[in-house]
Design an enzyme around this catalytic site. Structure first.
Site: not given
Length: 795
Positions: A487, A630-631, A684
């Site tokens: 995303d 995270k990303e 995650q």
């Protein structure tokens, strides 16, 4: 540092000390009555939805992160000293207070000892019921009579609507009303309105909860939170306990709670059981439940039913390898993690707090991959519902809400909110189910689209391919649209995603395989032509010399190239180049070697490297995060199993197992102070090497990591994989690791697969079914007995 251990015989994780780095959690109940509980009795309960049915309050992002919760306070009536049956919220010094917590499948047992009083509390939701048990057993381990007061405590939400309860105080602090009659607390929301059980999403109706107990007479109560806690106090030192008596408050607006007080005297060695119950409904329902369920014998029988429900659901697969942590984790906790994620998608945890209510489409479709192995009937029902979330144009609704989903009547999604990868995951999920159940007729089942029209399941797959073909950019690759899997990549609506290009290639190969099996020659010809076309597009533009690029922006800029200063290499396109079958052995080896040299760390593989620091955030949204978070080059957990699968396909077992151990939570059990969150379930993401918190993990339980890790472990490392005609035996074992035994339940029959690794650990040299040697690596379902012995010798 270790905080707990795996108890394989009980299928439990035992937390040996309560001061874990973060609050560690477990799940109770089911998709009707769900609950989250921590090792210190924190958490909340909800009915049908964590966002619209949360009736126990929970405050996000607190310290500790799990308060309030389900508390039992104990007080010595002689000297006034008080403590809690769980270490928190009172938090007595651990030099004086001892506590363990046993997390099992659908239950938690917190055992504590303080000043000669042992308290064992078992929390669970009985099967098929809409209430929860707290079974407290108090034992006087000392030599003197002890005179105790017991206080229960929960903090009711004023509104079941989580957002309203947390934010709209000018409304919600005027709608609650509580009473206590016959030892049953009744909490009402909008009590003067009618009930409307058929319309769950209607906010303008009354909703009710009750709380009661059995085993000790109720001598006092409070239902007003501020009266019980007191001004300028906390859960650690409530005013009512300081005063030694609940005040009989009845909440009338403001904030509600549930506290029942009783007095318990214990002779030396004596035990006493008190059963607290909390649930949905009015006072009369609470009284009925107490009468029917409020005995220790009934409580124990209901807990046995919970275990009898869960343990067989985890027994589809069991491995015995030379790695006990692998066995403990995969056989129980990875399987349980898959099923909890399958049940709740990404809707309810200590971090997910209602902002992702319902079933996220692409997440929930992927959850089917492993759920199909363990609970195929439930997986079939969920998958069929998700297929009806596909729109007639071939894309999908971003979310499906089971409690209000209307196939054929949903409003089409705004084109600018469509994601390019959503329906590509159907090509993983649908074969996973059909191969497990062995029913090709499922592919011809007719299901509606979300908005209008209908098609067979096979037709839905074709429509997904057609959508990708209709949305291609200048280089003939699928457009990224709002986003692909990541995303945080904004390629522009007409920018192109190489990751989805590999997914599309995989989709074509699956479609060809299915249609060949079904004898649909025209469909095979159509898909074969499409496969050649996408292969040519990938070949023209996507190889960067040592690895595959990640994307091409709308302006023609390459993302994931050695020519870039940041984000030069991404994991997804390297692993999926192999998984899709495009890369082959030679180029796949080169690409995955680049992963090893550029992305691999002791805690897992980075999503990309170097992290982004200077790019405009309108395109690379990952730059919003810190480097290696995270990303933005973090160790994103869901993509770790893809690297394991790719290395298995390349026949490199040492590297596949090394990657598994790097990200597997159980392998971090002895360094839990670094990981911080639970070492028994997936998360995650983990902070990467450019972060000051390198190795710290975040956001446990509800993650696509669970389903993919389970598939990687069971079907690729252990290599016992369902196929159209039976079980495919294709392991990737470390040479010299010793024999491996797998027990697998498949299509109603039992298989015991005994494998000897050989020199390479891969490639079946000899396959024997019940004493009869077979050719190849397939155990045909048609030749299987009810109980089967499969002997495998690897090359």
């Amino acid at each position: 540092m270790r905080y707990g251990h795996f108890d394989d015989a009980a299928r439990e994780y035992v937390i040996e000390r309560p001061d874990t780095p973060k609050s560690w959690t477990n799940y109770l109940g089911d998709t009707t009555y769900g609950a989250i509980i921590t090792n210190n009795a924190g958490g909340y309960s909800f009915y049908r939805s964590g966002a619209l049915g949360r009736f126990l309050r929970f405050r996000t992002n607190g310290i500790p992160m799990d308060q309030p919760g389900r508390y039992l306070y104990l007080q010595d009536r002689l000297d006034g000293d008080f403590w809690s049956a769980s270490w928190q919220p009172v938090g007595k010094p651990l030099s004086q207070y001892k506590s363990t917590c046993r997390f099992g499948t659908g239950y938690a047992i917190i055992d504590s000892t303080y000043r000669g009083i042992r308290a064992e509390t078992t929390y669970f939701v009985p099967r098929g019921q809409t209430f929860e048990y707290w079974k407290l057993v108090l034992t006087n381990t000392g030599s003197e009579v002890r005179r105790l007061s017991l206080y229960t405590y929960v903090e009711f939400a004023n509104s079941w609507n989580m957002a309203q309860d947390q934010v709209n105080l000018q409304y919600t602090q005027y709608i609650v009303d509580c009473d206590c009659r016959d030892g049953v607390i009744e909490r009402g929301q909008n009590p003067h309105l009618a009930e409307d059980p058929a319309n769950f999403t209607n906010n303008d109706k009354s909703r009710w909860n009750w709380m009661t107990q059995a085993g000790a007479p109720v001598t006092a109560f409070d239902t007003d939170r501020d009266a019980f806690i007191g001004p300028y106090r906390t859960y650690a030192n409530p005013l009512a306990i300081h005063n030694g008596r609940c005040g009989g408050s009845r909440a009338h607006g403001d904030n509600a709670c549930g506290s029942l007080q009783s007095e318990i005297d214990l002779a030396p060695g004596e035990s006493r059981t008190v059963i607290v119950m909390l649930g949905i409904g009015r006072q009369a329902e609470g009284a009925r439940i107490r009468s029917e369920f409020g005995t220790p014998e009934r409580c124990d029988a209901e807990l046995a039913k919970v275990k009898a429900y869960w343990h067989p659901r985890l027994a589809t697969f069991a491995a015995k390898t030379a790695d006990p942590l692998f066995d403990s984790f995969v056989n129980t906790w990875n399987a349980y993690n898959c099923q909890i994620t399958f049940a709740w998608s990404r809707a309810a945890s200590l971090v997910y707090n209602g902002e992702r209510d319902g079933l996220g489409y692409r997440d929930s479709v992927q959850d089917i991959i492993s759920a199909a192995t363990m609970v195929p009937d439930e997986a079939e029902g969920r998958l069929s519902m998700l297929i009806t979330g596909q729109e007639s144009g071939g894309s999908a609704m971003p979310q499906v809400f089971p409690y209000r989903h209307r196939p054929g009547h949903e409003t089409p999604t705004d084109p600018h909110r469509i994601r390019s990868d959503d329906c590509m995951w159907l090509f993983n999920a649908i074969p996973a189910l059909v191969k497990e159940i062995g029913d090709l007729a499922y592919l011809d089942r007719v299901l509606p689209f979300a908005d209008a029209g209908e098609a067979t399941v096979l037709g839905h797959l074709r429509r997904a391919i057609e959508f990708s073909l209709a949305h291609r950019g200048a280089n003939g690759l699928p457009c990224g649209l709002e986003a692909d899997w990541n995303d945080c990549l904004r390629m522009g609506y007409r920018g192109e995603t190489v990751f989805v290009a590999f997914q599309l290639r995989y989709a074509f190969t699956v479609y060809i395989e299915i249609c060949t099996r079904l004898g649909r020659a025209a469909e095979v010809a159509w898909a074969t032509a499409g496969l050649a076309e996408i292969d040519a597009a990938i070949e023209r533009r996507c190889w960067d010399g040592e690895w595959f690029i990640r994307a091409i922006s709308e302006r023609g800029e390459v993302i994931g190239s050695k020519a870039a200063a940041e984000g030069q290499i991404f994991l997804n396109t390297q692993s999926w180049a192999v998984i899709s079958g495009f890369a082959g052995s030679a180029r796949g080896t080169v690409a995955m070697d680049a992963v090893k040299s550029r992305l691999a760390t002791p805690f897992g593989i980075a999503l990309c490297d170097p992290p982004f620091r200077t790019v405009p955030c309108r395109e690379i949204r990952a730059v919003l995060f810190g480097p290696s978070m995270k990303e933005n080059g973090g160790i994103f957990s869901q993509i770790q199993p893809w690297a394991v699968i790719a290395e298995c396909m390349l026949r490199r077992p040492e590297r596949a197992w090394a990657y598994w151990r790097a990200f597997c939570p159980a392998n971090q059990n002895d360094r839990a102070e670094i990981r911080q969150i639970e070492p028994y379930v997936h998360c995650q993401s983990t902070h990467g090497k450019h972060s000051r918190h390198f190795g710290a993990s975040r956001l446990s339980w509800l993650t696509g990591t669970a389903t993919w890790a389970y598939a990687a472990a069971t079907q690729h490392l252990c290599g016992v994989r369902p196929d159209w005609d039976g079980l495919r035996i294709d392991p990737c074992l470390e040479p010299g690791s010793g024999s491996v035994t797998v027990r697998r339940r498949f299509r109603g029959k039992a298989y015991e697969v005994r494998m000897s690794p050989g020199a390479t650990g891969t490639g079946v040299r000899k396959l024997i079914l019940n004493g009869q040697e077979l050719a190849g690596d397939l155990v045909p379902a048609a030749q299987a007995k009810d109980v089967n012995l499969v002997e495998v010798q690897l090359s």
